[in-house]
Design a protein around this motif. Structure first.
Motif, mmCIF file in Angstrom:
data_model
loop_
_atom_site.group_PDB
_atom_site.id
_atom_site.type_symbol
_atom_site.label_atom_id
_atom_site.label_comp_id
_atom_site.label_asym_id
_atom_site.label_seq_id
_atom_site.Cartn_x
_atom_site.Cartn_y
_atom_site.Cartn_z
ATOM 1 N N THR A 141 -47.106 -10.998 95.282
ATOM 2 C CA THR A 141 -46.810 -9.758 94.592
ATOM 3 C C THR A 141 -45.305 -9.547 94.499
ATOM 4 O O THR A 141 -44.526 -10.300 95.087
ATOM 5 N N THR A 142 -44.903 -8.515 93.778
ATOM 6 C CA THR A 142 -43.478 -8.205 93.678
ATOM 7 C C THR A 142 -42.898 -7.804 95.030
ATOM 8 O O THR A 142 -41.680 -7.819 95.210
ATOM 9 N N THR A 143 -43.766 -7.485 95.972
ATOM 10 C CA THR A 143 -43.297 -7.081 97.309
ATOM 11 C C THR A 143 -43.213 -8.252 98.258
ATOM 12 O O THR A 143 -42.159 -8.518 98.852
ATOM 13 N N ASN A 144 -44.306 -9.000 98.407
ATOM 14 C CA ASN A 144 -44.298 -10.062 99.426
ATOM 15 C C ASN A 144 -43.646 -11.356 98.970
ATOM 16 O O ASN A 144 -43.480 -12.285 99.763
ATOM 17 N N ALA A 145 -43.285 -11.446 97.695
ATOM 18 C CA ALA A 145 -42.628 -12.658 97.205
ATOM 19 C C ALA A 145 -41.140 -12.448 96.951
ATOM 20 O O ALA A 145 -40.439 -13.378 96.525
ATOM 21 N N ALA A 146 -40.628 -11.248 97.226
ATOM 22 C CA ALA A 146 -39.262 -10.894 96.843
ATOM 23 C C ALA A 146 -38.225 -11.285 97.881
ATOM 24 O O ALA A 146 -38.537 -11.497 99.064
ATOM 25 N N SER A 147 -36.985 -11.375 97.419
ATOM 26 C CA SER A 147 -35.844 -11.584 98.307
ATOM 27 C C SER A 147 -35.519 -10.282 99.029
ATOM 28 O O SER A 147 -36.169 -9.245 98.827
ATOM 29 N N THR A 148 -34.491 -10.314 99.850
ATOM 30 C CA THR A 148 -34.073 -9.116 100.579
ATOM 31 C C THR A 148 -33.470 -8.094 99.619
ATOM 32 O O THR A 148 -33.026 -8.433 98.506
ATOM 33 N N ALA A 149 -33.435 -6.869 100.061
ATOM 34 C CA ALA A 149 -32.884 -5.794 99.236
ATOM 35 C C ALA A 149 -31.412 -6.043 98.919
ATOM 36 O O ALA A 149 -30.948 -5.746 97.808
ATOM 37 N N TYR A 150 -30.669 -6.614 99.873
ATOM 38 C CA TYR A 150 -29.246 -6.885 99.650
ATOM 39 C C TYR A 150 -29.054 -7.921 98.547
ATOM 40 O O TYR A 150 -28.205 -7.765 97.659
#
Length: 339
Positions: A284-293
């Motif tokens: 998903t867009t949440t568990n596959a994403a990079s860090t917020a920074y």
């Protein structure tokens, strides 16, 4: 709005740009043996995309790079699981690029014919395989708990995926014919316009079947609106082509492809790669994403560089906006004298 959603939308926009622009490139290439009657007409067709084809491929490079940076888990699963189709696409694009560069190096008909075949191959294969790939991404593929693709090539060659490939192939052929009609003059212009209507009618039927199937499997209200608008614009484009309004016809196929791809991403969201093994294993867009920074830094880079790239590409299309025809192409004998 969360940055993960922003970057999902930006990546969707990059793919939309790629398919809308590279789509007519592919269409021109695959129609080379259909519309051109001699070498001068083939040169006219190639020259319509000569100044822009390599710039259009930048959208693909940026889309791949953005996916790697913003959603590394998505990138890893996609490029490992779809390794063979993506490799075939890469080889086809390399061969196609070489064809544009080397076709004119010698005047022998056999030499040019071989490179023409490479252009045709390098246009048909990516068109078909991109459709297969995106159909499978939206429908879902077998992914395990470790976020690894557990299928094979035959898994991707399912009826839904193959239909997606054929739809993209016919849409690009229609788009390319519209572009040739818009950018050329003389007999080739009229042949391209007539062919666009015929191929477009087939593409419209196949696209409606595919989009309805997609909507039934995993669609949302937003995707339904996008799909309906895409269908109406394709019909409008065909009507405009029939009436000889090439500019409106090309705009119709351009927007059709853009809205159809947008609809696929809307049907996919918030997943980026659904799992048919277990919904809990979906990316998903949440568990596959990079860090917020990382996403924040990327956003500032995009804000700064995107207008520059868009401005340069728009300027390129403006400079090379005029029609061309066979009288702009010297015969081989005249070309020899000029050298």
């Amino acid at each position: 709005m969360e940055l993960t959603t922003v970057w999902f939308a930006l990546i969707a926009g990059l793919w939309i740009g790629y398919f809308c622009l590279e789509g007519f490139d592919f269409g021109v290439g695959m129609l080379l043996p259909v519309l051109a009657r001699d070498d001068r007409e083939r040169r006219v067709m190639i020259n319509t995309i000569g100044p822009v084809w390599d710039g259009n491929e930048v959208w693909l490079l940026v889309a791949g790079g953005a996916t790697f940076a913003a959603f590394p888990e998505w990138y890893a699963t996609l490029f490992s699981g779809f390794y063979l189709p993506l490799l075939l696409i890469l080889v086809a694009l390399i061969v196609r690029g070489l064809s544009f560069e080397y076709r004119h190096k010698r005047d022998e008909a056999e030499w040019k014919a071989r490179w023409d075949l490479a252009i045709i191959f390098g246009s048909i294969v990516p068109s078909l395989l991109w459709g297969v790939a995106f159909a499978n991404i939206v429908a879902g593929v077998p992914i395990d708990a470790d976020k690894e693709f557990t299928g094979n090539l035959l898994t991707l060659l399912n009826p839904f995926g193959l239909l997606g490939g054929i739809v993209m192939l016919t849409l690009f052929a229609t788009h390319g014919a519209m572009f040739i009609a818009l950018k050329t003059d003389g007999e080739i212009r009229h042949r391209a316009r007539a062919l666009a209507v015929r191929v477009g009618a087939v593409a419209a039927v196949l696209a409606v079947v595919f989009l309805v199937w997609t909507q039934a499997r995993t669609g949302s209200l937003a995707s339904a609106v996008a799909f309906a608008a895409a269908a109406l614009l394709l019909l409008g484009g065909l009507v405009a082509a029939q009436a000889g309004r090439e500019g409106w016809a090309f705009a119709g196929t351009f927007l059709t492809i853009g809205l159809a791809v947008a609809g696929l991403f809307l049907a996919l969201f918030p997943d980026v790669m659904p799992s048919t093994t277990d919904a809990a294993f979906s990316l998903t867009t949440t568990n596959a994403a990079s860090t917020a920074y990382t996403l924040k830094v990327m956003t500032w880079v995009a804000v700064f560089f995107t207008p520059i790239v868009l401005g340069y590409q728009a300027w390129t299309y403006w400079v090379f906006r005029k029609r061309i025809s066979v009288h702009h192409i010297p015969t081989a004998k005249l070309a020899e004298v000029s050298r």
